[in-house]
Design a protein around this motif. Structure first.
Motif, PDB file in Angstrom:
ATOM      1  N   PRO A  24      59.069  48.097  67.268  1.00  8.35           N
ATOM      2  CA  PRO A  24      59.315  48.721  65.976  1.00  8.35           C
ATOM      3  C   PRO A  24      59.032  47.795  64.795  1.00  8.35           C
ATOM      4  N   LEU A  25      58.884  46.496  65.053  1.00  5.71           N
ATOM      5  CA  LEU A  25      58.668  45.530  63.974  1.00  5.71           C
ATOM      6  C   LEU A  25      57.175  45.234  63.820  1.00  5.71           C
ATOM      7  N   ARG A  26      56.818  44.719  62.653  1.00  2.00           N
ATOM      8  CA  ARG A  26      55.431  44.342  62.370  1.00  2.00           C
ATOM      9  C   ARG A  26      55.424  42.946  61.757  1.00  2.00           C
ATOM     10  N   TRP A  82      51.877  46.638  69.930  1.00  2.00           N
ATOM     11  CA  TRP A  82      52.729  47.352  68.977  1.00  2.00           C
ATOM     12  C   TRP A  82      53.067  48.768  69.426  1.00  2.00           C
ATOM     13  N   ARG A  96      63.224  40.669  56.071  1.00  2.00           N
ATOM     14  CA  ARG A  96      62.425  41.865  55.760  1.00  2.00           C
ATOM     15  C   ARG A  96      60.977  41.499  55.453  1.00  2.00           C
ATOM     16  N   THR A 113      59.343  40.718  58.964  1.00  2.00           N
ATOM     17  CA  THR A 113      59.164  41.850  59.882  1.00  2.00           C
ATOM     18  C   THR A 113      58.493  43.050  59.240  1.00  2.00           C
ATOM     19  N   ARG A 114      58.511  43.111  57.914  1.00  3.26           N
ATOM     20  CA  ARG A 114      57.919  44.202  57.130  1.00  3.26           C
ATOM     21  C   ARG A 114      58.585  45.548  57.383  1.00  3.26           C
ATOM     22  N   THR A 115      59.718  45.537  58.089  1.00  2.94           N
ATOM     23  CA  THR A 115      60.404  46.804  58.339  1.00  2.94           C
ATOM     24  C   THR A 115      61.858  46.640  58.754  1.00  2.94           C
ATOM     25  N   GLY A 116      62.226  45.503  59.311  1.00  2.00           N
ATOM     26  CA  GLY A 116      63.510  45.397  59.993  1.00  2.00           C
ATOM     27  C   GLY A 116      64.656  44.874  59.154  1.00  2.00           C
ATOM     28  N   ARG A 117      65.849  44.920  59.763  1.00  2.00           N
ATOM     29  CA  ARG A 117      67.071  44.380  59.168  1.00  2.00           C
ATOM     30  C   ARG A 117      67.648  43.321  60.100  1.00  2.00           C
TER      31      ARG A 117
END
Length: 246
Positions: free
Chosen positions: A33-35, A45, A140, A143-147
């Motif tokens: 789920p991460l990028r 991915w 963030r 990862t461009r998306t995660g917490r």
């Protein structure tokens, strides 16, 4: 008859001293789920990039190396991608490996840690936990998306169950290298009782060719690997907290 559990496996390899103790069979599962900007495997991915594989099929492959792995004091590591994107498959594979008397390791970011039920964790001897950053904003950016909070929550859950953890931290100049960010990672680690060591992994650009082959831009194409002085400073920050560093 129980349903056959099928997962998506990108590839597998044999490694020594990198993905857990001893010589290990490492299965790389597809889907994440991460990028992460520094990811060197963009080809993992999506689950569609892997090969549909049943538990029996993967365990049959592992059995080919069973004697060699045992003699070498190793085991099996499930990596990715992000293996906890396929928790049912992971649980069954690890259970079969444990039944064979093999040491088991899970290589994860912890972002999907809530998907790992107690039955899955019962089959895990070691977690290789990738703590991307200690500062939530930097996390963030990486990862461009995660917490960050799911990873911290998962780490404390592992500690409560007495599961050993090896933390991995990727050092990227200009991204994860600030003294404040490293100190925040050290704070997290120091608060988790079962962390045995921290591995500071120098950023590299070895995956750049994969991005080019997939028609993707590599976000860190112009970033140089960290030099020895930076590595010494970051490792020293962990050691100053009494943390074992590799």
């Amino acid at each position: 008859m129980a349903a056959t559990v099928t997962g998506s496996v990108h590839s597998f390899d044999i490694s020594v001293g990198v993905d857990g103790p001893g010589t290990r069979f490492v299965a790389f599962l597809a889907g994440c789920p991460l990028r992460c900007q520094y990811c060197h495997s963009p080809d993992t991915w999506y689950q569609r990039n892997g090969r549909p594989t049943t538990v029996d099929e993967l365990v049959t492959e592992i059995r080919r190396y069973e004697r060699f792995i045992k003699v070498a004091g190793g085991g099996v590591t499930l990596s990715g991608g992000e293996p906890l994107q396929q928790p049912g498959f992971v649980r069954e594979v690890l259970a079969r490996c444990k039944a064979m008397g093999l040491h088991t390791a899970l290589d994860t970011s912890g972002f999907l840690g809530d998907r790992a039920d107690d039955a899955l964790l019962d089959e895990v001897d070691l977690v290789l936990l990738d703590i991307k950053s200690g500062d939530p904003d930097t996390y963030r950016r990486v990862t461009r998306t995660g917490r960050l909070t799911p990873t911290i929550r998962f780490a404390h859950r592992l500690a409560a169950r007495g599961i050993p953890i090896w933390v991995r931290f990727v050092l990227v100049p200009g991204l994860t290298d600030s003294a404040a960010n490293v100190a925040a990672v050290a704070d997290i680690v120091a608060g988790v009782s079962t962390v045995e060591r921290v591995e500071v992994l120098p950023f590299h650009r070895l995956g750049a060719a994969k991005y080019a082959a997939l028609g993707l831009d590599f976000p860190l194409a112009d970033t140089e690997p960290p030099g020895p002085d930076l590595l010494d400073r970051v490792r020293g920050q962990f050691r100053d907290r009494g943390i074992v560093v590799c």
